[in-house]
Enzyme design. Structure first.
Site, PDB file in Angstrom:
ATOM      1  N   LYS A  60       0.844  -1.195   0.000  1.00 50.49           N
ATOM      2  CA  LYS A  60       0.000   0.000   0.000  1.00 50.49           C
ATOM      3  C   LYS A  60       0.884   1.251   0.000  1.00 50.49           C
ATOM      4  O   LYS A  60       1.954   1.258   0.634  1.00 50.49           O
ATOM      5  CB  LYS A  60      -0.890  -0.037   1.250  1.00 50.49           C
ATOM      6  CG  LYS A  60      -1.911   1.090   1.349  1.00 50.49           C
ATOM      7  CD  LYS A  60      -2.829   0.865   2.563  1.00 50.49           C
ATOM      8  CE  LYS A  60      -3.862   1.961   2.715  1.00 50.49           C
ATOM      9  NZ  LYS A  60      -4.765   1.724   3.869  1.00 50.49           N
ATOM     10  N   SER A 114      -9.797   1.825   2.926  1.00 53.60           N
ATOM     11  CA  SER A 114      -8.911   2.652   2.146  1.00 53.60           C
ATOM     12  C   SER A 114      -7.889   1.874   1.320  1.00 53.60           C
ATOM     13  O   SER A 114      -7.330   2.421   0.373  1.00 53.60           O
ATOM     14  CB  SER A 114      -8.155   3.608   3.083  1.00 53.60           C
ATOM     15  OG  SER A 114      -7.267   2.893   3.912  1.00 53.60           O
ATOM     16  N   SER A 118     -10.037  -0.806   6.987  1.00 50.00           N
ATOM     17  CA  SER A 118      -9.451  -0.530   5.668  1.00 50.00           C
ATOM     18  C   SER A 118      -8.791  -1.723   4.984  1.00 50.00           C
ATOM     19  O   SER A 118      -8.413  -1.635   3.825  1.00 50.00           O
ATOM     20  CB  SER A 118      -8.429   0.596   5.768  1.00 50.00           C
ATOM     21  OG  SER A 118      -9.088   1.835   5.831  1.00 50.00           O
TER      22      SER A 118
END
Lengths: 99, 472
Positions: free
Chosen positions: B76, B151, B175
Protein backbone atom coordinates in the site's frame (compact mmCIF):
# COMPACT_ATOMS: atom_id res chain seq x y z
CA UNK A 1 -25.39 22.84 18.29
CA UNK A 2 -24.46 24.91 15.28
CA UNK A 3 -20.79 25.64 14.69
CA UNK A 4 -20.42 29.29 13.70
CA UNK A 5 -18.55 30.53 10.67
CA UNK A 6 -16.09 32.34 12.97
CA UNK A 7 -15.47 29.18 14.92
CA UNK A 8 -14.69 27.19 11.78
CA UNK A 9 -12.32 29.96 10.69
CA UNK A 10 -10.56 29.87 14.04
CA UNK A 11 -10.18 26.09 13.88
CA UNK A 12 -8.89 26.35 10.32
CA UNK A 13 -6.24 28.80 11.49
CA UNK A 14 -5.23 26.49 14.36
CA UNK A 15 -4.85 23.65 11.86
CA UNK A 16 -3.00 25.98 9.43
CA UNK A 17 -5.57 25.45 6.70
CA UNK A 18 -7.54 27.88 4.53
CA UNK A 19 -11.07 27.45 3.27
CA UNK A 20 -13.16 29.47 0.81
CA UNK A 21 -16.50 30.93 1.94
CA UNK A 22 -18.31 28.07 0.20
CA UNK A 23 -16.03 25.48 1.78
CA UNK A 24 -16.61 26.96 5.22
CA UNK A 25 -20.32 26.65 4.74
CA UNK A 26 -19.96 23.04 3.57
CA UNK A 27 -17.69 22.35 6.52
CA UNK A 28 -20.24 23.89 8.92
CA UNK A 29 -22.89 21.54 7.57
CA UNK A 30 -20.58 18.53 7.63
CA UNK A 31 -19.41 19.26 11.15
CA UNK A 32 -22.93 19.74 12.28
CA UNK A 33 -23.96 16.35 11.03
CA UNK A 34 -20.89 14.69 12.45
CA UNK A 35 -21.33 16.37 15.82
CA UNK A 36 -24.96 15.33 15.97
CA UNK A 37 -23.70 11.82 15.41
CA UNK A 38 -21.13 12.29 18.14
CA UNK A 39 -23.74 13.29 20.73
CA UNK A 40 -24.53 9.57 20.93
CA UNK A 41 -21.60 9.21 23.32
CA UNK A 42 -23.20 11.66 25.74
CA UNK A 43 -25.99 9.13 26.24
CA UNK A 44 -23.57 6.76 28.03
CA UNK A 45 -23.00 6.76 31.76
CA UNK A 46 -19.28 7.53 31.96
CA UNK A 47 -19.15 8.43 35.65
CA UNK A 48 -15.96 7.06 37.19
CA UNK A 49 -14.78 5.34 34.00
CA UNK A 50 -11.01 5.41 33.49
CA UNK A 51 -10.21 6.73 29.99
CA UNK A 52 -8.49 4.21 27.69
CA UNK A 53 -5.37 6.03 26.52
CA UNK A 54 -2.71 3.43 25.80
CA UNK A 55 -3.60 0.41 23.68
CA UNK A 56 -0.35 -1.37 24.45
CA UNK A 57 0.07 -3.50 27.58
CA UNK A 58 3.81 -2.91 27.57
CA UNK A 59 5.09 -0.33 30.03
CA UNK A 60 8.43 1.45 30.32
CA UNK A 61 10.15 -0.25 27.44
CA UNK A 62 13.76 0.74 27.99
CA UNK A 63 16.83 0.50 25.82
CA UNK A 64 20.46 1.55 26.20
CA UNK A 65 20.97 5.23 25.53
CA UNK A 66 23.53 4.92 22.78
CA UNK A 67 24.32 7.56 20.19
CA UNK A 68 23.65 6.26 16.72
CA UNK A 69 23.95 8.01 13.38
CA UNK A 70 20.75 6.98 11.63
CA UNK A 71 20.71 9.36 8.67
CA UNK A 72 23.25 11.75 7.22
CA UNK A 73 22.70 15.48 6.76
CA UNK A 74 22.38 15.02 3.00
CA UNK A 75 19.70 12.39 3.53
CA UNK A 76 17.83 14.61 5.98
CA UNK A 77 17.75 17.37 3.38
CA UNK A 78 17.02 15.08 0.46
CA UNK A 79 13.22 15.54 0.43
CA UNK A 80 13.13 19.24 1.33
CA UNK A 81 11.25 21.45 -1.15
CA UNK A 82 13.92 24.17 -0.74
CA UNK A 83 17.37 23.85 0.82
CA UNK A 84 21.03 24.74 0.48
CA UNK A 85 23.94 22.48 1.39
CA UNK A 86 23.42 22.86 5.15
CA UNK A 87 19.91 24.10 5.85
CA UNK A 88 16.23 23.89 5.04
CA UNK A 89 15.27 27.16 3.34
CA UNK A 90 12.03 29.02 4.11
CA UNK A 91 10.63 32.31 2.80
CA UNK A 92 11.83 35.35 4.75
CA UNK A 93 10.41 35.36 8.29
CA UNK A 94 11.58 38.71 9.63
CA UNK A 95 11.03 41.73 7.43
CA UNK A 96 12.29 45.29 7.50
CA UNK A 97 9.61 47.94 7.50
CA UNK A 98 10.32 49.09 3.96
CA UNK A 99 9.89 45.51 2.64
CA UNK B 1 0.10 -18.38 -16.57
CA UNK B 2 -1.66 -20.46 -13.93
CA UNK B 3 -4.01 -18.46 -11.73
CA UNK B 4 -2.23 -19.19 -8.44
CA UNK B 5 -4.12 -18.94 -5.16
CA UNK B 6 -1.44 -20.15 -2.76
CA UNK B 7 2.25 -19.73 -2.24
CA UNK B 8 2.60 -23.49 -1.63
CA UNK B 9 1.36 -24.17 -5.19
CA UNK B 10 3.88 -21.71 -6.61
CA UNK B 11 6.68 -23.20 -4.54
CA UNK B 12 5.74 -26.71 -5.68
CA UNK B 13 6.03 -25.56 -9.31
CA UNK B 14 9.28 -23.73 -8.58
CA UNK B 15 10.75 -26.85 -7.01
CA UNK B 16 9.51 -29.02 -9.86
CA UNK B 17 11.19 -26.60 -12.25
CA UNK B 18 8.07 -25.96 -14.34
CA UNK B 19 8.35 -22.22 -13.56
CA UNK B 20 10.97 -19.90 -12.12
CA UNK B 21 10.76 -16.54 -10.37
CA UNK B 22 11.82 -14.68 -13.51
CA UNK B 23 8.96 -16.13 -15.55
CA UNK B 24 6.57 -15.62 -12.65
CA UNK B 25 7.47 -11.93 -12.40
CA UNK B 26 7.09 -11.50 -16.18
CA UNK B 27 3.62 -13.04 -16.00
CA UNK B 28 2.55 -10.73 -13.19
CA UNK B 29 4.00 -7.69 -14.99
CA UNK B 30 2.00 -8.63 -18.07
CA UNK B 31 -1.19 -8.91 -16.06
CA UNK B 32 -0.52 -5.58 -14.36
CA UNK B 33 -0.07 -4.04 -17.80
CA UNK B 34 -3.29 -5.59 -19.12
CA UNK B 35 -5.26 -4.35 -16.11
CA UNK B 36 -4.11 -0.75 -15.91
CA UNK B 37 -7.72 0.42 -16.09
CA UNK B 38 -8.25 -0.88 -12.53
CA UNK B 39 -5.92 1.89 -11.32
CA UNK B 40 -4.64 -0.44 -8.58
CA UNK B 41 -0.90 0.20 -8.94
CA UNK B 42 0.49 3.72 -8.72
CA UNK B 43 4.04 2.52 -9.35
CA UNK B 44 5.40 -0.76 -10.74
CA UNK B 45 8.94 -1.78 -9.77
CA UNK B 46 9.55 -3.88 -12.91
CA UNK B 47 13.33 -3.49 -12.94
CA UNK B 48 13.74 -4.23 -9.20
CA UNK B 49 11.39 -7.20 -9.36
CA UNK B 50 13.19 -8.75 -12.34
CA UNK B 51 16.59 -8.32 -10.67
CA UNK B 52 15.40 -9.87 -7.42
CA UNK B 53 13.74 -12.74 -9.27
CA UNK B 54 17.10 -13.66 -10.82
CA UNK B 55 18.78 -13.63 -7.41
CA UNK B 56 16.03 -15.70 -5.79
CA UNK B 57 16.08 -18.26 -8.62
CA UNK B 58 19.77 -18.76 -7.87
CA UNK B 59 19.00 -19.14 -4.15
CA UNK B 60 16.34 -21.74 -4.91
CA UNK B 61 18.89 -23.67 -6.96
CA UNK B 62 21.31 -23.62 -4.03
CA UNK B 63 18.63 -24.49 -1.51
CA UNK B 64 19.09 -21.24 0.41
CA UNK B 65 15.84 -19.46 -0.48
CA UNK B 66 13.65 -17.92 2.25
CA UNK B 67 10.11 -18.84 3.27
CA UNK B 68 8.53 -16.38 0.85
CA UNK B 69 10.47 -17.36 -2.28
CA UNK B 70 7.96 -17.12 -5.13
CA UNK B 71 5.74 -14.62 -3.30
CA UNK B 72 5.13 -11.60 -5.54
CA UNK B 73 3.63 -8.89 -3.38
CA UNK B 74 2.42 -5.29 -3.62
CA UNK B 75 2.49 -2.71 -0.83
CA UNK B 76 0.00 0.00 0.00
CA UNK B 77 1.21 3.51 -0.80
CA UNK B 78 1.51 4.35 2.91
CA UNK B 79 4.20 1.78 3.74
CA UNK B 80 7.72 3.01 3.10
CA UNK B 81 10.40 1.23 1.06
CA UNK B 82 13.93 2.63 1.05
CA UNK B 83 14.79 4.80 -1.99
CA UNK B 84 11.29 4.37 -3.42
CA UNK B 85 8.62 7.07 -3.65
CA UNK B 86 5.71 6.95 -1.19
CA UNK B 87 2.84 9.43 -1.11
CA UNK B 88 -0.12 8.13 0.93
CA UNK B 89 -2.01 9.07 -2.27
CA UNK B 90 -1.55 12.72 -1.31
CA UNK B 91 -0.19 15.67 -3.23
CA UNK B 92 1.48 16.84 -0.02
CA UNK B 93 4.08 14.08 -0.39
CA UNK B 94 4.86 14.95 -4.01
CA UNK B 95 8.38 13.88 -4.88
CA UNK B 96 9.02 12.20 -1.51
CA UNK B 97 11.34 9.19 -1.40
CA UNK B 98 11.79 7.16 1.76
CA UNK B 99 15.15 7.08 3.51
CA UNK B 100 14.44 3.71 5.11
CA UNK B 101 12.22 0.65 4.79
CA UNK B 102 9.33 -0.23 7.05
CA UNK B 103 10.02 -3.15 9.38
CA UNK B 104 7.41 -5.21 7.53
CA UNK B 105 9.15 -4.54 4.22
CA UNK B 106 12.51 -5.58 5.72
CA UNK B 107 10.98 -8.80 7.02
CA UNK B 108 9.33 -9.67 3.71
CA UNK B 109 12.56 -9.05 1.81
CA UNK B 110 14.58 -11.12 4.30
CA UNK B 111 12.37 -14.07 3.43
CA UNK B 112 12.78 -13.45 -0.30
CA UNK B 113 9.42 -11.93 -1.21
CA UNK B 114 9.47 -9.87 -4.40
CA UNK B 115 7.92 -6.41 -4.08
CA UNK B 116 6.38 -5.57 -7.42
CA UNK B 117 4.96 -2.12 -6.77
CA UNK B 118 3.01 0.26 -4.59
CA UNK B 119 -0.76 0.31 -4.52
CA UNK B 120 -3.40 3.02 -4.66
CA UNK B 121 -5.36 3.94 -1.52
CA UNK B 122 -7.45 6.72 -0.02
CA UNK B 123 -5.39 9.76 0.90
CA UNK B 124 -3.67 9.06 4.25
CA UNK B 125 -5.86 5.93 4.43
CA UNK B 126 -8.92 8.08 5.16
CA UNK B 127 -11.92 6.68 3.33
CA UNK B 128 -14.00 3.62 2.59
CA UNK B 129 -14.14 3.73 -1.20
CA UNK B 130 -10.65 4.58 -2.50
CA UNK B 131 -12.16 7.59 -4.25
CA UNK B 132 -10.25 10.09 -2.10
CA UNK B 133 -6.92 9.49 -3.83
CA UNK B 134 -4.79 11.88 -5.85
CA UNK B 135 -4.48 9.04 -8.35
CA UNK B 136 -8.25 8.66 -8.73
CA UNK B 137 -10.60 5.82 -7.83
CA UNK B 138 -9.68 2.13 -7.94
CA UNK B 139 -12.08 -0.06 -9.89
CA UNK B 140 -13.40 -3.33 -8.55
CA UNK B 141 -12.06 -6.10 -10.84
CA UNK B 142 -15.31 -8.03 -10.42
CA UNK B 143 -17.46 -5.12 -11.64
CA UNK B 144 -15.59 -2.12 -12.97
CA UNK B 145 -18.45 0.29 -12.31
CA UNK B 146 -18.07 -0.41 -8.61
CA UNK B 147 -15.55 0.56 -5.95
CA UNK B 148 -12.93 -1.87 -4.67
CA UNK B 149 -13.50 -0.49 -1.16
CA UNK B 150 -11.09 1.47 0.96
CA UNK B 151 -8.91 2.65 2.15
CA UNK B 152 -6.66 -0.18 0.90
CA UNK B 153 -8.57 -0.42 -2.40
CA UNK B 154 -5.54 -0.89 -4.63
CA UNK B 155 -4.17 -3.65 -2.39
CA UNK B 156 -7.47 -5.53 -2.59
CA UNK B 157 -8.07 -5.03 -6.33
CA UNK B 158 -4.55 -6.15 -7.25
CA UNK B 159 -4.84 -9.44 -5.35
CA UNK B 160 -8.40 -10.07 -6.48
CA UNK B 161 -7.41 -9.57 -10.14
CA UNK B 162 -4.29 -11.74 -9.77
CA UNK B 163 -1.82 -8.89 -10.40
CA UNK B 164 0.19 -10.14 -7.44
CA UNK B 165 -0.26 -13.11 -5.09
CA UNK B 166 -0.63 -11.01 -1.94
CA UNK B 167 -0.40 -7.45 -0.73
CA UNK B 168 -0.06 -5.34 2.38
CA UNK B 169 -2.63 -2.86 3.56
CA UNK B 170 -3.32 -0.95 6.75
CA UNK B 171 -6.48 -1.11 8.83
CA UNK B 172 -7.54 1.77 11.07
CA UNK B 173 -11.29 1.13 11.05
CA UNK B 174 -11.71 -1.64 8.50
CA UNK B 175 -9.45 -0.53 5.67
CA UNK B 176 -8.22 -4.08 5.03
CA UNK B 177 -11.33 -6.11 5.81
CA UNK B 178 -13.91 -4.00 3.95
CA UNK B 179 -12.06 -3.99 0.58
CA UNK B 180 -11.30 -7.71 1.05
CA UNK B 181 -15.05 -8.25 1.42
CA UNK B 182 -15.84 -6.15 -1.68
CA UNK B 183 -13.33 -7.97 -3.89
CA UNK B 184 -13.80 -11.56 -2.70
CA UNK B 185 -10.44 -12.19 -1.02
CA UNK B 186 -8.93 -12.67 2.45
CA UNK B 187 -7.97 -9.67 4.56
CA UNK B 188 -6.55 -9.73 8.08
CA UNK B 189 -6.01 -7.12 10.77
CA UNK B 190 -3.79 -8.50 13.55
CA UNK B 191 -3.90 -7.47 17.22
CA UNK B 192 -2.81 -3.92 17.95
CA UNK B 193 0.82 -4.33 19.01
CA UNK B 194 1.58 -7.45 16.99
CA UNK B 195 3.08 -6.00 13.80
CA UNK B 196 5.49 -3.08 13.83
CA UNK B 197 4.09 0.22 12.59
CA UNK B 198 7.61 1.51 11.95
CA UNK B 199 7.47 2.82 8.39
CA UNK B 200 3.68 3.03 8.18
CA UNK B 201 2.62 6.61 7.47
CA UNK B 202 0.55 7.41 10.55
CA UNK B 203 -3.18 8.15 10.40
CA UNK B 204 -4.43 7.30 13.92
CA UNK B 205 -1.64 5.74 15.92
CA UNK B 206 -3.70 3.93 18.55
CA UNK B 207 -5.82 2.27 15.82
CA UNK B 208 -3.52 1.68 12.81
CA UNK B 209 -2.33 -1.83 12.05
CA UNK B 210 -0.59 -3.29 9.02
CA UNK B 211 -1.97 -6.56 7.70
CA UNK B 212 -2.01 -8.85 4.67
CA UNK B 213 -4.41 -9.48 1.77
CA UNK B 214 -4.22 -12.90 0.13
CA UNK B 215 -6.14 -15.44 -1.93
CA UNK B 216 -5.93 -18.15 0.75
CA UNK B 217 -6.13 -18.35 4.54
CA UNK B 218 -2.84 -20.25 4.45
CA UNK B 219 -0.97 -17.32 2.87
CA UNK B 220 -2.50 -14.91 5.38
CA UNK B 221 -0.97 -17.00 8.18
CA UNK B 222 2.40 -17.25 6.44
CA UNK B 223 2.64 -13.50 5.91
CA UNK B 224 1.43 -12.72 9.42
CA UNK B 225 4.03 -15.05 10.94
CA UNK B 226 6.84 -13.45 8.91
CA UNK B 227 5.84 -9.90 9.87
CA UNK B 228 4.76 -10.25 13.52
CA UNK B 229 6.86 -9.86 16.64
CA UNK B 230 8.91 -7.32 18.58
CA UNK B 231 10.82 -4.56 16.83
CA UNK B 232 13.18 -2.02 18.36
CA UNK B 233 11.57 0.72 16.31
CA UNK B 234 8.06 0.34 17.74
CA UNK B 235 7.74 0.24 21.52
CA UNK B 236 4.00 -0.41 21.44
CA UNK B 237 4.73 -3.95 20.28
CA UNK B 238 3.95 -6.81 22.60
CA UNK B 239 6.71 -9.04 23.92
CA UNK B 240 4.28 -11.98 23.87
CA UNK B 241 5.43 -14.90 21.79
CA UNK B 242 4.06 -15.12 18.25
CA UNK B 243 2.43 -18.51 18.00
CA UNK B 244 2.01 -20.15 14.60
CA UNK B 245 -1.46 -21.06 13.37
CA UNK B 246 -0.19 -24.62 12.85
CA UNK B 247 0.65 -24.80 16.58
CA UNK B 248 -2.73 -23.59 17.79
CA UNK B 249 -4.82 -26.00 19.82
CA UNK B 250 -8.35 -25.55 18.65
CA UNK B 251 -11.21 -27.06 20.62
CA UNK B 252 -13.58 -29.09 18.45
CA UNK B 253 -16.51 -27.07 19.65
CA UNK B 254 -15.94 -23.33 19.52
CA UNK B 255 -18.21 -20.84 21.20
CA UNK B 256 -19.09 -18.12 18.73
CA UNK B 257 -21.07 -14.99 19.54
CA UNK B 258 -22.80 -12.54 17.26
CA UNK B 259 -24.42 -9.21 18.07
CA UNK B 260 -28.17 -9.68 17.78
CA UNK B 261 -28.95 -6.02 17.14
CA UNK B 262 -26.32 -5.72 14.40
CA UNK B 263 -27.68 -8.62 12.42
CA UNK B 264 -31.17 -7.20 12.85
CA UNK B 265 -30.14 -3.65 11.88
CA UNK B 266 -32.44 -2.04 9.34
CA UNK B 267 -29.36 -0.75 7.51
CA UNK B 268 -28.35 -4.30 6.77
CA UNK B 269 -29.18 -5.54 3.30
CA UNK B 270 -31.70 -8.43 3.77
CA UNK B 271 -29.61 -10.70 1.57
CA UNK B 272 -26.56 -9.99 3.73
CA UNK B 273 -28.58 -11.03 6.78
CA UNK B 274 -29.69 -14.20 5.00
CA UNK B 275 -26.12 -15.13 4.07
CA UNK B 276 -24.96 -14.47 7.64
CA UNK B 277 -27.68 -16.75 8.94
CA UNK B 278 -26.60 -19.41 6.47
CA UNK B 279 -23.04 -19.21 7.82
CA UNK B 280 -24.33 -19.45 11.40
CA UNK B 281 -26.24 -22.59 10.46
CA UNK B 282 -23.15 -24.09 8.83
CA UNK B 283 -21.09 -23.35 11.91
CA UNK B 284 -23.67 -25.08 14.06
CA UNK B 285 -23.68 -28.07 11.74
CA UNK B 286 -19.93 -28.27 12.17
CA UNK B 287 -20.49 -28.67 15.91
CA UNK B 288 -19.82 -25.12 17.06
CA UNK B 289 -22.05 -23.27 19.47
CA UNK B 290 -23.33 -19.99 18.01
CA UNK B 291 -25.25 -17.56 20.16
CA UNK B 292 -26.76 -14.12 19.62
CA UNK B 293 -25.88 -11.71 22.41
CA UNK B 294 -26.64 -8.12 23.37
CA UNK B 295 -23.94 -5.56 22.82
CA UNK B 296 -25.02 -2.20 24.20
CA UNK B 297 -22.44 -0.07 22.36
CA UNK B 298 -23.31 -0.58 18.69
CA UNK B 299 -24.50 3.01 18.24
CA UNK B 300 -21.53 4.51 20.06
CA UNK B 301 -18.69 2.67 18.34
CA UNK B 302 -18.55 4.67 15.12
CA UNK B 303 -18.78 8.01 16.99
CA UNK B 304 -15.97 6.91 19.34
CA UNK B 305 -13.95 5.85 16.34
CA UNK B 306 -14.41 9.16 14.52
CA UNK B 307 -13.62 11.38 17.49
CA UNK B 308 -10.47 9.53 18.45
CA UNK B 309 -9.14 8.91 14.93
CA UNK B 310 -9.70 12.49 13.76
CA UNK B 311 -8.01 13.79 16.92
CA UNK B 312 -5.00 11.55 16.36
CA UNK B 313 -4.94 12.39 12.65
CA UNK B 314 -4.94 16.14 13.30
CA UNK B 315 -1.82 15.68 15.45
CA UNK B 316 -0.11 13.20 13.15
CA UNK B 317 -0.66 15.35 10.08
CA UNK B 318 0.77 18.47 11.71
CA UNK B 319 4.19 17.33 10.45
CA UNK B 320 3.28 18.20 6.86
CA UNK B 321 4.42 21.80 7.02
CA UNK B 322 5.80 22.48 3.54
CA UNK B 323 9.30 22.88 4.98
CA UNK B 324 11.01 19.61 5.79
CA UNK B 325 9.75 17.39 2.99
CA UNK B 326 7.08 17.10 0.34
CA UNK B 327 5.02 19.78 -1.32
CA UNK B 328 5.47 23.54 -0.85
CA UNK B 329 3.09 26.05 -2.43
CA UNK B 330 4.64 28.30 -5.05
CA UNK B 331 2.64 31.16 -3.59
CA UNK B 332 4.17 30.88 -0.12
CA UNK B 333 5.71 34.26 0.75
CA UNK B 334 6.25 34.06 4.50
CA UNK B 335 6.26 31.42 7.23
CA UNK B 336 2.53 31.35 7.87
CA UNK B 337 1.62 31.18 4.18
CA UNK B 338 4.21 28.41 3.75
CA UNK B 339 2.28 26.34 6.27
CA UNK B 340 -1.20 27.38 5.25
CA UNK B 341 -0.95 27.36 1.47
CA UNK B 342 1.17 24.20 1.30
CA UNK B 343 -1.29 22.33 3.53
CA UNK B 344 -4.37 23.81 1.86
CA UNK B 345 -3.16 22.95 -1.64
CA UNK B 346 -1.49 19.68 -0.63
CA UNK B 347 -4.30 17.94 1.29
CA UNK B 348 -7.53 16.75 -0.32
CA UNK B 349 -10.99 17.72 0.99
CA UNK B 350 -11.63 14.59 3.09
CA UNK B 351 -8.26 14.88 4.85
CA UNK B 352 -8.87 18.56 5.57
CA UNK B 353 -12.31 17.79 6.93
CA UNK B 354 -10.89 15.23 9.31
CA UNK B 355 -8.03 17.47 10.42
CA UNK B 356 -10.53 20.21 11.18
CA UNK B 357 -12.82 17.89 13.11
CA UNK B 358 -9.83 16.56 15.05
CA UNK B 359 -8.68 20.08 15.82
CA UNK B 360 -12.18 20.82 17.06
CA UNK B 361 -12.47 17.85 19.42
CA UNK B 362 -9.05 18.63 20.87
CA UNK B 363 -9.57 22.37 21.21
CA UNK B 364 -9.88 24.04 24.57
CA UNK B 365 -13.41 23.91 25.93
CA UNK B 366 -14.37 20.84 23.88
CA UNK B 367 -11.59 18.44 24.82
CA UNK B 368 -13.40 17.00 27.85
CA UNK B 369 -16.80 16.98 26.18
CA UNK B 370 -15.67 15.03 23.13
CA UNK B 371 -12.15 13.59 23.21
CA UNK B 372 -12.16 12.73 26.93
CA UNK B 373 -15.61 11.16 26.75
CA UNK B 374 -14.66 9.11 23.71
CA UNK B 375 -11.62 7.72 25.54
CA UNK B 376 -13.87 6.69 28.41
CA UNK B 377 -16.38 5.13 26.03
CA UNK B 378 -13.50 3.25 24.41
CA UNK B 379 -12.73 1.73 27.82
CA UNK B 380 -16.36 0.61 28.20
CA UNK B 381 -16.31 -1.04 24.77
CA UNK B 382 -13.04 -2.83 25.53
CA UNK B 383 -14.21 -3.99 28.98
CA UNK B 384 -17.45 -5.33 27.56
CA UNK B 385 -15.57 -7.08 24.77
CA UNK B 386 -13.16 -8.70 27.24
CA UNK B 387 -16.17 -9.90 29.18
CA UNK B 388 -17.62 -11.48 26.02
CA UNK B 389 -14.35 -13.32 25.42
CA UNK B 390 -14.62 -14.90 28.87
CA UNK B 391 -17.60 -16.84 27.52
CA UNK B 392 -16.83 -17.02 23.79
CA UNK B 393 -13.89 -17.80 21.51
CA UNK B 394 -14.94 -15.68 18.56
CA UNK B 395 -17.30 -12.92 17.51
CA UNK B 396 -18.95 -13.28 14.12
CA UNK B 397 -20.55 -10.73 11.77
CA UNK B 398 -20.73 -9.92 8.08
CA UNK B 399 -17.75 -7.69 7.25
CA UNK B 400 -19.84 -5.04 5.50
CA UNK B 401 -23.54 -4.09 5.60
CA UNK B 402 -23.79 -4.48 1.79
CA UNK B 403 -21.70 -5.41 -1.25
CA UNK B 404 -19.47 -3.01 -3.26
CA UNK B 405 -21.33 0.16 -4.25
CA UNK B 406 -21.13 2.08 -7.53
CA UNK B 407 -18.19 4.41 -8.09
CA UNK B 408 -20.57 7.20 -9.15
CA UNK B 409 -22.78 6.84 -6.06
CA UNK B 410 -23.13 10.31 -4.56
CA UNK B 411 -22.83 10.78 -0.83
CA UNK B 412 -24.39 13.94 0.50
CA UNK B 413 -24.19 13.10 4.18
CA UNK B 414 -20.68 12.26 5.40
CA UNK B 415 -22.11 10.38 8.37
CA UNK B 416 -23.82 8.05 5.90
CA UNK B 417 -20.48 6.90 4.49
CA UNK B 418 -19.22 6.53 8.02
CA UNK B 419 -21.73 3.74 8.62
CA UNK B 420 -19.61 1.73 6.22
CA UNK B 421 -17.45 0.99 9.20
CA UNK B 422 -20.09 -0.26 11.62
CA UNK B 423 -18.97 -3.91 11.72
CA UNK B 424 -15.26 -3.37 11.36
CA UNK B 425 -14.41 -0.56 13.81
CA UNK B 426 -15.06 -2.76 16.84
CA UNK B 427 -11.74 -4.60 16.35
CA UNK B 428 -9.81 -1.33 16.05
CA UNK B 429 -11.43 0.26 19.09
CA UNK B 430 -10.57 -2.80 21.17
CA UNK B 431 -7.28 -3.77 19.48
CA UNK B 432 -8.56 -7.28 18.65
CA UNK B 433 -7.43 -9.37 15.66
CA UNK B 434 -10.08 -9.72 12.97
CA UNK B 435 -10.28 -11.43 9.59
CA UNK B 436 -12.61 -11.15 6.60
CA UNK B 437 -13.17 -14.41 4.71
CA UNK B 438 -14.78 -14.67 1.25
CA UNK B 439 -17.48 -17.10 2.34
CA UNK B 440 -20.57 -15.68 0.69
CA UNK B 441 -21.99 -14.25 -2.47
CA UNK B 442 -24.90 -11.85 -2.85
CA UNK B 443 -27.68 -12.53 -5.35
CA UNK B 444 -26.34 -9.50 -7.27
CA UNK B 445 -23.31 -11.68 -8.05
CA UNK B 446 -20.87 -9.74 -5.89
CA UNK B 447 -18.83 -11.27 -3.07
CA UNK B 448 -19.52 -10.69 0.57
CA UNK B 449 -16.98 -11.15 3.35
CA UNK B 450 -17.71 -12.81 6.67
CA UNK B 451 -15.77 -11.55 9.65
CA UNK B 452 -14.41 -13.32 12.72
CA UNK B 453 -12.82 -11.46 15.61
CA UNK B 454 -10.84 -13.04 18.46
CA UNK B 455 -9.47 -11.96 21.80
CA UNK B 456 -6.27 -9.92 21.64
CA UNK B 457 -3.15 -11.96 20.79
CA UNK B 458 -5.22 -15.01 19.78
CA UNK B 459 -4.23 -14.74 16.12
CA UNK B 460 -2.98 -18.32 15.94
CA UNK B 461 -6.35 -19.70 17.02
CA UNK B 462 -8.26 -17.30 14.74
CA UNK B 463 -6.14 -18.19 11.71
CA UNK B 464 -6.24 -21.92 12.45
CA UNK B 465 -10.03 -21.66 12.64
CA UNK B 466 -10.15 -19.73 9.35
CA UNK B 467 -8.20 -22.50 7.65
CA UNK B 468 -10.56 -25.24 8.88
CA UNK B 469 -13.54 -23.23 7.76
CA UNK B 470 -12.29 -22.72 4.24
CA UNK B 471 -11.26 -26.35 3.82
CA UNK B 472 -14.74 -27.46 4.76
Amino acid sequence: MKISKEEVEKLAHLARLEFSAQEIEDMQNDMDKILGFVDKISELDLEGVEPLIYMSDERNVLRKDEVEQVISKDEALKNAPDKDTDYFRVPKVLKREED
Amino acid sequence: MKDYHKLSDIQADLNAGSINCVSLVEDYLKRIDENQDLNAFVDVYAHDARARATVIDAKIKHGTAGKLAGMVIGIKDNIVYKDHPVSAASKILDGFQSLFSATVVERLLEEDAIIIGRLNCDEFAMGSSNRFSKYGAVKNPLDKDRVAGGSSGGSAAAVSAGLCLASLGSDTGGSIRQPASFTGIYGFKPTYGRISRHGLIAFASSFDQIGPFARSAEDISTLYEVMAGPDNFDNTLSKQEVKKASEAELPKKLRIAYFKDALESEKLDPKVREESERIIKELEEQGHEVKGIDFPFLDTMVPVYYILTTAEASSNLARYDGIHFGYRSENAHDLESTYKLSRTEGFGPEVKRRILLGTFVLSSGYYDAYYGKAQKARRLVQDKTNEIFEDFDLIFSPTTPHTAFRIDQVESDPTQMYLEDIFTVHANITGCPSISLPLAKHENGLPLGMQFTAQRFKEAELLAFAQTLVHN
